[in-house]
Design a protein around this motif. Structure first.
Motif, short mmCIF file in Angstrom:
data_model
loop_
_atom_site.label_atom_id
_atom_site.label_comp_id
_atom_site.label_asym_id
_atom_site.label_seq_id
_atom_site.Cartn_x
_atom_site.Cartn_y
_atom_site.Cartn_z
N LYS A 10 0.86 -1.18 0.00
CA LYS A 10 0.00 0.00 0.00
C LYS A 10 0.90 1.24 0.00
O LYS A 10 1.96 1.23 0.60
CB LYS A 10 -0.89 0.01 1.23
CG LYS A 10 -1.84 -1.17 1.28
CD LYS A 10 -2.65 -1.19 2.55
CE LYS A 10 -3.55 -2.43 2.54
NZ LYS A 10 -4.33 -2.55 3.74
N THR A 51 -18.44 1.82 2.35
CA THR A 51 -17.61 1.34 3.47
C THR A 51 -17.78 -0.15 3.74
O THR A 51 -16.93 -0.75 4.39
CB THR A 51 -17.92 2.13 4.76
OG1 THR A 51 -19.32 2.04 5.03
CG2 THR A 51 -17.51 3.58 4.63
N GLY A 53 -17.80 -2.30 1.28
CA GLY A 53 -17.18 -2.98 0.14
C GLY A 53 -18.15 -3.36 -0.95
O GLY A 53 -17.88 -4.25 -1.76
N ASP A 104 -15.95 4.85 -0.73
CA ASP A 104 -14.81 4.64 0.15
C ASP A 104 -13.62 4.04 -0.59
O ASP A 104 -12.48 4.32 -0.27
CB ASP A 104 -15.24 3.72 1.30
CG ASP A 104 -14.22 3.66 2.41
OD1 ASP A 104 -13.86 4.73 2.94
OD2 ASP A 104 -13.77 2.54 2.74
N LYS A 105 -13.91 3.20 -1.59
CA LYS A 105 -12.87 2.52 -2.38
C LYS A 105 -13.28 2.51 -3.84
O LYS A 105 -14.46 2.47 -4.17
CB LYS A 105 -12.72 1.05 -1.95
CG LYS A 105 -12.07 0.81 -0.66
CD LYS A 105 -11.95 -0.70 -0.42
CE LYS A 105 -11.43 -0.97 0.96
NZ LYS A 105 -11.49 -2.39 1.29
N ALA A 107 -12.31 0.03 -6.89
CA ALA A 107 -11.61 -1.21 -7.24
C ALA A 107 -11.46 -1.31 -8.76
O ALA A 107 -12.41 -1.06 -9.50
CB ALA A 107 -12.39 -2.42 -6.72
N GLU A 160 -6.80 -1.20 -5.67
CA GLU A 160 -7.86 -0.33 -5.15
C GLU A 160 -7.28 1.01 -4.74
O GLU A 160 -6.24 1.07 -4.09
CB GLU A 160 -8.50 -0.93 -3.90
CG GLU A 160 -9.31 -2.17 -4.11
CD GLU A 160 -9.85 -2.75 -2.81
OE1 GLU A 160 -10.84 -3.49 -2.90
OE2 GLU A 160 -9.29 -2.48 -1.73
N TYR A 162 -8.22 3.91 -2.21
CA TYR A 162 -9.12 3.97 -1.06
C TYR A 162 -8.82 5.20 -0.21
O TYR A 162 -7.71 5.74 -0.22
CB TYR A 162 -9.05 2.70 -0.22
CG TYR A 162 -7.71 2.46 0.47
CD1 TYR A 162 -7.53 2.81 1.81
CD2 TYR A 162 -6.65 1.88 -0.21
CE1 TYR A 162 -6.31 2.59 2.44
CE2 TYR A 162 -5.44 1.66 0.42
CZ TYR A 162 -5.28 2.02 1.74
OH TYR A 162 -4.07 1.81 2.37
N ARG A 163 -9.87 5.65 0.49
CA ARG A 163 -9.74 6.82 1.35
C ARG A 163 -9.08 6.42 2.67
O ARG A 163 -9.36 5.39 3.24
CB ARG A 163 -11.11 7.41 1.66
CG ARG A 163 -11.80 8.03 0.47
CD ARG A 163 -13.12 8.67 0.92
NE ARG A 163 -13.99 8.96 -0.19
CZ ARG A 163 -14.01 10.12 -0.85
NH1 ARG A 163 -13.18 11.08 -0.51
NH2 ARG A 163 -14.85 10.31 -1.85
N TRP A 168 -5.97 9.88 -0.25
CA TRP A 168 -6.21 8.68 -1.05
C TRP A 168 -4.94 7.84 -1.07
O TRP A 168 -3.83 8.38 -1.19
CB TRP A 168 -6.57 9.05 -2.49
CG TRP A 168 -7.96 9.56 -2.65
CD1 TRP A 168 -8.36 10.86 -2.66
CD2 TRP A 168 -9.14 8.77 -2.83
NE1 TRP A 168 -9.73 10.93 -2.84
CE2 TRP A 168 -10.23 9.67 -2.95
CE3 TRP A 168 -9.40 7.40 -2.91
CZ2 TRP A 168 -11.54 9.24 -3.14
CZ3 TRP A 168 -10.69 6.97 -3.11
CH2 TRP A 168 -11.76 7.89 -3.22
N ASN A 171 -3.74 0.36 -3.05
CA ASN A 171 -3.40 -0.98 -2.57
C ASN A 171 -3.24 -1.89 -3.79
O ASN A 171 -4.17 -2.05 -4.58
CB ASN A 171 -4.53 -1.49 -1.67
CG ASN A 171 -4.25 -2.85 -1.08
OD1 ASN A 171 -3.15 -3.39 -1.19
ND2 ASN A 171 -5.26 -3.43 -0.46
#
Length: 192
Positions: A10, A51, A53, A104-105, A107, A160, A162-163, A168, A171
């Motif tokens: 990450k 959040t 997913g 939140d993410k 992908a 991904e 993500y926050r 930001w 990953n």
């Protein structure tokens, strides 16, 4: 110079690049010599996740038939049917500042179109990568080369965004799936 990531690594994206707003996420691949008589058509798809997913609705699934999501903050530039040539095979433009707070993410996935019917899998794909480019200056910030760790998989979650608080991060995932795009759609909370 781009940060080269390994699977599972990450890295901060906006913290180490203050003022970064507009990025391009590029994905690319090559197909190995294959004598199945069918073309290889790989597709990048993007899932805007909450959040838990999951996608809130179909608009949070960005792909070749829905090129825009997140109120216009995520735009797929179009489907490449062959993957031939150098450079990115498909790209996604993202305005990080305009991504809805409910996301939140983000992908990023690559799937093989009609893989089962064509007897194709990621064991026949090489040089897969994802990279993030700063649109302001064209600089490649992050690159993740997936390697050759796949065999029978027909879909791969490559990474991904993500926050993390107000920042930001990225990953590098590199996780293979069987069942193609349909299995990813279900896993992310949508109807296949």
């Amino acid at each position: 110079m781009a940060i080269s990531l390994s699977k599972g690594q990450k890295v901060d994206l906006t913290k180490s690049n203050p003022g970064l707003t507009n990025i391009t996420v590029g994905v690319g691949w090559d197909t190995n010599k294959y004598d199945g008589g069918q073309d290889f058509d790989l597709d990048s798809s993007i899932f805007l996740l909450n959040t838990t997913g999951k996608c809130e609705n179909e608009k949070d699934f960005v792909f070749f038939n829905n090129l825009e999501g997140g109120n216009g903050s995520v735009v797929h530039t179009g489907d490449n049917l062959t993957g031939e040539g150098d450079g990115d095979d498909e790209q996604v433009k993202i305005n990080l500042a305009n991504v809805p707070t409910s996301v939140d993410k983000i992908a990023f996935t690559i799937t093989i179109h009609d893989a089962e019917q064509r007897s194709q899998n990621f064991g026949q794909v090489s040089n897969s990568y994802v990279r993030i480019i700063n649109d302001a200056n064209g600089e490649e910030l992050i690159r993740y080369d997936l390697g050759e760790d796949f065999s029978i998989e027909t879909a791969v979650v490559v990474g991904e965004l993500y926050r993390h608080g107000s920042e930001w991060k990225f990953n590098a995932i590199g996780s293979g799936y069987q069942g193609g795009l349909g299995s990813l759609v279900k896993d992310y909370g949508l109807q296949a």
